[in-house]
Design a protein around this motif. Structure first.
Motif, short mmCIF file in Angstrom:
data_model
loop_
_atom_site.label_atom_id
_atom_site.label_comp_id
_atom_site.label_asym_id
_atom_site.label_seq_id
_atom_site.Cartn_x
_atom_site.Cartn_y
_atom_site.Cartn_z
N GLU A 128 0.87 -1.21 -0.08
CA GLU A 128 -0.07 -0.04 -0.09
C GLU A 128 0.91 1.31 -0.06
O GLU A 128 0.51 2.33 -0.70
N GLN A 129 2.13 1.22 0.77
CA GLN A 129 2.88 2.26 0.54
C GLN A 129 3.30 2.65 -0.65
O GLN A 129 3.37 4.01 -1.01
N ALA A 130 3.78 1.80 -1.50
CA ALA A 130 4.29 2.04 -2.91
C ALA A 130 3.20 2.49 -3.76
O ALA A 130 3.62 3.16 -4.60
N GLN A 131 2.02 1.85 -3.61
CA GLN A 131 0.83 2.40 -4.39
C GLN A 131 0.46 3.78 -4.04
O GLN A 131 0.39 4.51 -4.95
N ALA A 132 0.54 4.42 -2.80
CA ALA A 132 0.49 5.44 -2.47
C ALA A 132 1.71 6.37 -2.86
O ALA A 132 1.19 7.51 -3.54
N ILE A 133 2.69 6.05 -3.05
CA ILE A 133 3.89 6.77 -3.72
C ILE A 133 3.73 6.97 -5.09
O ILE A 133 3.88 8.24 -5.65
N ARG A 134 3.33 5.90 -5.62
CA ARG A 134 2.80 5.94 -7.07
C ARG A 134 1.91 6.95 -7.73
O ARG A 134 1.91 7.83 -8.47
N VAL A 135 0.70 7.10 -6.61
CA VAL A 135 -0.18 8.03 -6.87
C VAL A 135 0.30 9.31 -6.92
O VAL A 135 0.10 10.26 -7.68
N VAL A 136 0.89 9.65 -5.81
CA VAL A 136 1.67 11.43 -5.63
C VAL A 136 2.58 11.59 -6.64
O VAL A 136 2.66 12.77 -7.11
N ALA A 137 3.33 10.48 -6.73
CA ALA A 137 4.51 10.78 -7.70
C ALA A 137 4.18 11.19 -9.00
O ALA A 137 4.76 12.07 -9.79
N ARG A 138 3.31 10.22 -9.61
CA ARG A 138 2.67 10.53 -10.90
C ARG A 138 1.97 11.74 -11.06
O ARG A 138 2.05 12.60 -12.06
N ALA A 139 1.06 12.23 -10.04
CA ALA A 139 0.44 13.29 -10.10
C ALA A 139 1.27 14.73 -10.23
O ALA A 139 1.31 15.64 -10.73
N HIS A 140 2.34 14.40 -9.42
CA HIS A 140 3.20 15.68 -9.13
C HIS A 140 4.11 15.70 -10.53
O HIS A 140 4.16 16.85 -11.07
N GLN A 141 4.58 14.65 -11.20
CA GLN A 141 5.09 14.68 -12.55
C GLN A 141 4.16 15.25 -13.42
O GLN A 141 4.62 15.88 -14.53
N THR A 142 2.93 14.84 -13.51
CA THR A 142 1.92 15.26 -14.42
C THR A 142 1.80 16.71 -14.49
O THR A 142 1.50 17.51 -15.47
N LEU A 143 1.51 17.23 -13.26
CA LEU A 143 1.46 18.71 -13.03
C LEU A 143 2.90 19.42 -13.56
O LEU A 143 2.38 20.41 -14.27
N ILE A 144 3.80 19.09 -13.53
CA ILE A 144 4.96 19.72 -13.95
C ILE A 144 4.94 19.61 -15.55
O ILE A 144 5.49 20.61 -16.09
N TRP A 145 4.41 18.64 -16.14
CA TRP A 145 4.44 18.28 -17.73
C TRP A 145 3.45 19.30 -17.94
O TRP A 145 3.68 19.95 -18.96
N GLU A 146 2.42 19.53 -17.27
CA GLU A 146 1.23 20.44 -17.54
C GLU A 146 1.71 22.13 -17.57
O GLU A 146 1.59 22.73 -18.17
N ARG A 147 2.70 22.00 -16.42
CA ARG A 147 3.33 23.50 -16.22
C ARG A 147 4.00 23.73 -17.53
O ARG A 147 4.17 25.07 -17.94
N THR A 148 5.01 22.81 -17.95
CA THR A 148 5.69 23.22 -19.34
C THR A 148 4.71 23.43 -20.53
O THR A 148 5.34 24.33 -20.99
N ARG A 149 3.86 22.56 -20.73
CA ARG A 149 2.94 23.03 -21.89
C ARG A 149 2.27 24.36 -21.51
O ARG A 149 2.14 25.22 -22.40
N THR A 150 1.72 24.80 -20.28
CA THR A 150 1.16 26.26 -20.29
C THR A 150 2.28 27.25 -20.33
O THR A 150 1.96 28.38 -20.94
N PHE A 151 3.57 27.14 -20.05
CA PHE A 151 4.47 28.11 -20.29
C PHE A 151 4.69 28.22 -21.80
O PHE A 151 4.78 29.33 -22.17
N GLN A 152 4.82 27.09 -22.41
CA GLN A 152 5.06 27.09 -23.94
C GLN A 152 3.90 28.00 -24.52
O GLN A 152 4.35 28.85 -25.26
N ARG A 153 2.67 27.82 -24.17
CA ARG A 153 1.46 28.76 -24.59
C ARG A 153 1.74 29.92 -24.56
O ARG A 153 1.53 31.03 -25.19
N LEU A 154 2.13 30.33 -22.81
CA LEU A 154 2.12 31.76 -22.70
C LEU A 154 3.48 32.22 -23.30
O LEU A 154 3.46 33.51 -23.81
#
Length: 408
Positions: A128-154
């Motif tokens: 369960e600990q590894a599953q919890a890490i996977r959830v937050v780590a993927r969400a964190h990385q996805t937001l970083i990728w989204e920030r990069t895309r938004t920055f390119q639009r700006l």
């Protein structure tokens, strides 16, 4: 034994039940949720009999996440998560028309776990600990990728109506909170030219910038330079667009920082964290991403080679007739590949042994990326050994086979 293909959608599952000979026993559409899982168990009980063990129920499904999958794992069934591309290729055995249906996919999934089960990878029994890490780590990385895309639009928007802003905020970087605040405060060239030095300095002070006076003077001078302009209505439209992108970036920065704390907290609470952090080039965020994608099931990787193959760092050999080539793997877990690339790059300064290994690859005329990928492949093998033996990384032991000749 029962073989079950489960083609899932957002609100339902199409399933097909087969026996060990491939004879179709049942097909049904089950609703998502508790009722659907209950009906799934009823199908198993009806066609498996009282003597059927849960481990004799083999399920093929195109995902390894979600409450439905976890419920089936908890029941003791063997679950195989199959890539949709593999299913599409498997279905070409039936015909080449490209026809698709939910029932057809369920049939193909059942056939795959019956015929090719030895070639497939079961869903790992991660904690369960590894599953919890996977959830937050993927969400964190996805937001970083989204920030990069938004920055390119700006950035694209500013280039079309206000390129002076990119020059003015170059030292701050456009994704920095103070640069975004100044842009929202004055999104048009005319408004930006009216910003006073005290106003700019106050924003920089709120975000704890050093050398504020000098930076404020540079920003003000850049904003007041002459440049080509657009009509007022068009400029106002662009300014509204840029402001929207800037506000999204501000929100993303806040949530990325919040999730970063969650990633570190979950990762540091995991018993394998100490081993991961002992590896060169790995800190909390990179370690969390690597652990999240590898998982912590001790039986998942039978050897270092199996872990390297999953990581996509080991090469692929293509041999046909007189042709024989070795190529990089491009079909792989991109999140894991990104984290391992980051680690490999960081080890060039953190580990003398890694640096020697990398330089050795470059001396063989390997390019930058191939050499870094080979270093990453070696690091995955070292990590596997540390996890298997439950020992921390040791520089001398890790690179003993790649030491310089005079050090032997």
């Amino acid at each position: 034994m029962l073989l079950i293909g489960d083609d899932w959608a957002e609100d339902h599952h199409d399933v097909e039940v087969q026996d060990a000979t491939g004879r179709k026993l049942a097909a049904a559409r089950l609703p998502e949720g508790v009722d659907g899982v209950a009906k799934f168990h009823e199908l198993v009980a009806k066609h498996g009999g009282e003597d059927l063990e849960p481990a004799d129920v083999i399920v093929g499904i195109e995902t390894d996440r979600g409450p439905w999958v976890q419920a089936l794992i908890a029941a003791g069934y063997q679950i195989y998560a199959i890539n949709p591309r593999q299913v599409a290729r498997f279905k070409e055995r039936y015909g080449t028309s490209g026809a698709k249906s939910d029932k057809g996919d369920a049939h193909a999934l059942a056939d795959m776990v019956r015929i090719d089960r030895d070639q497939l990878r079961p869903v790992a029994g991660d904690s369960e600990q590894a599953q919890a890490i996977r959830v937050v780590a993927r969400a964190h990385q996805t937001l970083i990728w989204e920030r990069t895309r938004t920055f390119q639009r700006l950035r694209t928007t500013l280039r079309e109506y206000f390129p002076a802003a990119m020059n003015a905020y170059a030292d701050l970087t456009l994704t920095a909170p103070d640069a975004l605040e100044l842009l929202v405060k004055a999104p048009t060239p005319a408004a930006a030219a009216k910003l006073t030095r005290p106003q700019i300095t106050a924003v920089l002070a709120r975000h704890r910038r050093h050398n504020r006076s000098a930076k404020a003077a540079t920003i003000q001078a850049a904003l007041r330079e002459r440049h080509l302009g657009l009509s007022e209505p068009v400029t106002a439209a662009y300014a509204a667009t840029a402001t929207a992108h800037a506000r999204v970036l501000i929100a993303l920065n806040e949530q990325i920082a919040e999730l970063e704390g969650q990633v570190k907290a979950h990762f540091l609470a995991h018993p394998d964290a100490e081993i991961y952090l002992s590896m060169p080039g790995i800190a909390e965020i990179t370690g969390a991403r690597v652990l999240a994608e590898f998982g912590d099931d001790p039986t998942r990787y039978a050897s270092a080679k199996a872990r390297k193959n999953y990581a996509g760092t080991s090469p692929v050999t293509r041999a046909s007739g007189k042709s024989h080539t070795v190529q990089a793997r491009f079909v792989r877990n991109n999140r894991l590949a990104d984290a391992l690339q980051t680690q490999a790059f960081s080890t060039l300064r953190a580990s003398p042994g890694a640096r020697r290994y990398y330089d050795k690859q470059r001396a063989r005329e390997a390019g930058y990326n191939p050499a870094l990928r080979q270093l990453g492949n070696r690091l995955v093998g070292i990590l596997h050994g540390c996890l298997k033996t439950r020992t921390l990384y040791d520089e001398a032991t890790a690179w003993s086979h790649h030491a310089q000749p005079h050090a032997a």
